[in-house]
Motif scaffolding. Sequence first.
Motif, PDB file in Angstrom:
ATOM      1  N   ALA A  84     -41.706 -70.862 -17.449  1.00 24.08           N
ATOM      2  CA  ALA A  84     -41.052 -71.979 -18.373  1.00 24.08           C
ATOM      3  C   ALA A  84     -41.948 -73.157 -18.203  1.00 24.08           C
ATOM      4  O   ALA A  84     -42.040 -73.886 -19.119  1.00 24.08           O
ATOM      5  CB  ALA A  84     -39.377 -72.286 -18.063  1.00 24.08           C
ATOM      6  N   VAL A  85     -41.969 -73.461 -16.976  1.00 26.27           N
ATOM      7  CA  VAL A  85     -42.693 -74.871 -16.821  1.00 26.27           C
ATOM      8  C   VAL A  85     -44.034 -74.642 -17.354  1.00 26.27           C
ATOM      9  O   VAL A  85     -44.596 -75.873 -18.164  1.00 26.27           O
ATOM     10  CB  VAL A  85     -43.019 -74.999 -15.229  1.00 26.27           C
ATOM     11  CG1 VAL A  85     -43.892 -76.011 -15.113  1.00 26.27           C
ATOM     12  CG2 VAL A  85     -41.520 -75.557 -14.838  1.00 26.27           C
ATOM     13  N   LEU A  86     -44.763 -73.593 -17.166  1.00 22.35           N
ATOM     14  CA  LEU A  86     -46.147 -73.587 -17.627  1.00 22.35           C
ATOM     15  C   LEU A  86     -46.320 -73.061 -19.115  1.00 22.35           C
ATOM     16  O   LEU A  86     -47.340 -73.585 -19.920  1.00 22.35           O
ATOM     17  CB  LEU A  86     -46.950 -72.067 -16.741  1.00 22.35           C
ATOM     18  CG  LEU A  86     -47.078 -72.335 -15.199  1.00 22.35           C
ATOM     19  CD1 LEU A  86     -47.694 -70.966 -14.772  1.00 22.35           C
ATOM     20  CD2 LEU A  86     -48.009 -73.441 -15.042  1.00 22.35           C
ATOM     21  N   GLY A  87     -45.187 -72.590 -19.734  1.00 26.58           N
ATOM     22  CA  GLY A  87     -45.296 -72.142 -21.265  1.00 26.58           C
ATOM     23  C   GLY A  87     -44.659 -72.792 -22.151  1.00 26.58           C
ATOM     24  O   GLY A  87     -44.937 -72.993 -23.524  1.00 26.58           O
ATOM     25  N   ALA A  88     -43.524 -73.435 -21.773  1.00 23.80           N
ATOM     26  CA  ALA A  88     -42.555 -74.361 -22.630  1.00 23.80           C
ATOM     27  C   ALA A  88     -43.287 -75.652 -23.351  1.00 23.80           C
ATOM     28  O   ALA A  88     -43.685 -76.375 -22.162  1.00 23.80           O
ATOM     29  CB  ALA A  88     -41.434 -74.368 -22.171  1.00 23.80           C
ATOM     30  N   PRO A  89     -43.272 -75.791 -24.383  1.00 23.44           N
ATOM     31  CA  PRO A  89     -43.769 -77.237 -24.766  1.00 23.44           C
ATOM     32  C   PRO A  89     -42.914 -78.207 -24.473  1.00 23.44           C
ATOM     33  O   PRO A  89     -41.720 -78.125 -24.333  1.00 23.44           O
ATOM     34  CB  PRO A  89     -43.712 -77.031 -26.486  1.00 23.44           C
ATOM     35  CG  PRO A  89     -43.596 -75.374 -26.583  1.00 23.44           C
ATOM     36  CD  PRO A  89     -43.191 -74.990 -25.626  1.00 23.44           C
ATOM     37  N   ILE A  90     -43.679 -79.541 -24.036  1.00 23.26           N
ATOM     38  CA  ILE A  90     -42.666 -80.458 -23.283  1.00 23.26           C
ATOM     39  C   ILE A  90     -41.478 -80.798 -24.225  1.00 23.26           C
ATOM     40  O   ILE A  90     -40.481 -81.299 -23.644  1.00 23.26           O
ATOM     41  CB  ILE A  90     -43.718 -81.620 -23.237  1.00 23.26           C
ATOM     42  CG1 ILE A  90     -44.900 -81.458 -22.094  1.00 23.26           C
ATOM     43  CG2 ILE A  90     -42.991 -82.927 -22.555  1.00 23.26           C
ATOM     44  CD1 ILE A  90     -44.195 -81.078 -20.618  1.00 23.26           C
ATOM     45  N   GLU A 124     -38.382 -78.995 -23.633  1.00 26.43           N
ATOM     46  CA  GLU A 124     -38.154 -78.874 -22.237  1.00 26.43           C
ATOM     47  C   GLU A 124     -36.641 -79.267 -22.050  1.00 26.43           C
ATOM     48  O   GLU A 124     -35.650 -78.572 -21.255  1.00 26.43           O
ATOM     49  CB  GLU A 124     -38.868 -79.925 -21.329  1.00 26.43           C
ATOM     50  CG  GLU A 124     -38.863 -79.850 -19.819  1.00 26.43           C
ATOM     51  CD  GLU A 124     -39.403 -80.720 -19.029  1.00 26.43           C
ATOM     52  OE1 GLU A 124     -39.923 -81.791 -19.433  1.00 26.43           O
ATOM     53  OE2 GLU A 124     -39.780 -80.399 -17.894  1.00 26.43           O
TER      54      GLU A 124
END
Lengths: 307, 180
Positions: A27-33, A36
């Motif tokens: 999620a940290v690597l792939g979810a757009p900010i 979040e």
Amino acid sequence: MTSVVNTSWWRRFLARGVFWRQVLRYAVLGAPIWIEPLAIGSWTLFFLLWGSGRRGIMRNLSAIKPGSLALANFFRAYRVFWNFAWAIADTVRFREQRVVPDWEFVGIEYFEQLRATPGGAIILTAHMGSYDLGAYLFSETSHRPLVMVRAPEVDPQTHDYEEQVQENRRPDALRIDFNTKAMELALDLLDALQSSQVVAIQGDRVTPGIASMPVKLFGRTTLMPSGPFALAMAARVPIFPLFILRTGRRQYRLVTCAPIAVERRSRQRDEDLQAAVAAWAEQLEIMIRRNWQQWFAFEEFSPERGG
Amino acid sequence: MRVIRDRAEAKWLPSRFHFALARLVAYVVFRRAAPRDQRGLVLAVDRNQNGIESYAASIGVLILATCYTAVLLGRLVHPIAAAVLAVPMALAALQVPIVLLPLTAALPRIQRHAMRVNSLLLTTVLLCLSLYFAVSDGWVRIIARTFFVLVLMNVLAAIVIWPLRQRFAELEGRYEGAPP
């Protein structure tokens, strides 16, 4: 007698299972900010379903806030999970992308005293904010070697995963020791302190096999680890209570308190240790009372129940 | 990553904001802010640092997704049921990329650029839906058109700040010399 480790495939999906650590990383690597907060908010709701954790928080809150309603504590428990989710996400984001949050130092004079202490020192902290993030930042900014003591993960797969991640990502000045073998660890830490290194320990929880002392916290008797204090006495180093609090999105406050000196003043070593442990408990209680939403204690801190 | 120490006004540096509109507002605020020394403050210079912007964008996207979901669901179920189901379904839909990402383990190139791929996918879907609803009947077209107004404002802000990028670099340069 050898113990059999249960490696059933479904264990990875339990609350402390490795699956959630992997999902967090993805999620940290792939979810757009910009989604979040939505992701964290909804996954926090999901973790509210973790019954034992939620109940542990609610019972602790009933001690921290006497007379509080269970319904109110239910919503407060969500807030605790919310802060926890952000803290661990920030830690993963730092490890993977070296994204640093904003920091505010409170008690900076004590922090600088810690940095300037010529010999070793012990940092005593609690399960608040981001222990990992604080340790990484301390080791990278203070240029003093730091030994971070942590309890091993309950789940063996999670433990292996975290060990591998820590090994790949930690700075050279940071060493991590697990408090599984008390005597060996004590000698290692004593050696580190005598080599002028800083040792960081979380002192608000006792794990099986760790020396402890009873102390009052929020009017209830609980056990606190006595090891850090015995270590400080043996090595003749100060203990700096230090708390890392999350104050907002990518915002943390590092609170350093006046050092606790653990000195041999009487023939009764335990009495001298007890006084130091009580001083720490008093400081801890003040900090938790003001920042209950930051205390990530998912188990009851005391078997006593209030009236 | 660069950090700035002890300067409270630096939290309004445009470089700490993501969208052009937010950068423009931050620039105006920064110019009006008086220098303020705050010992013990460490500010990271990252374009996704500001919390207000992050929460505002998230809430806006959630409102958008929820409204569109409610309208689409309303064609299948009772409007009240659609309204109740819209929020959880919108939240789930927005996080589909997070769930699907592990399935791209066989496509390393996509995984490496996961955040950009997901962002592009979600933005494209939202734009297409907004276009569809902007020309349709019903209350949802107000939502869709408001979204396009914000997008247009962001584009205009980007045009305004484009010649100011050197100025932004100079502002950061005031705090040069602070090691991380």
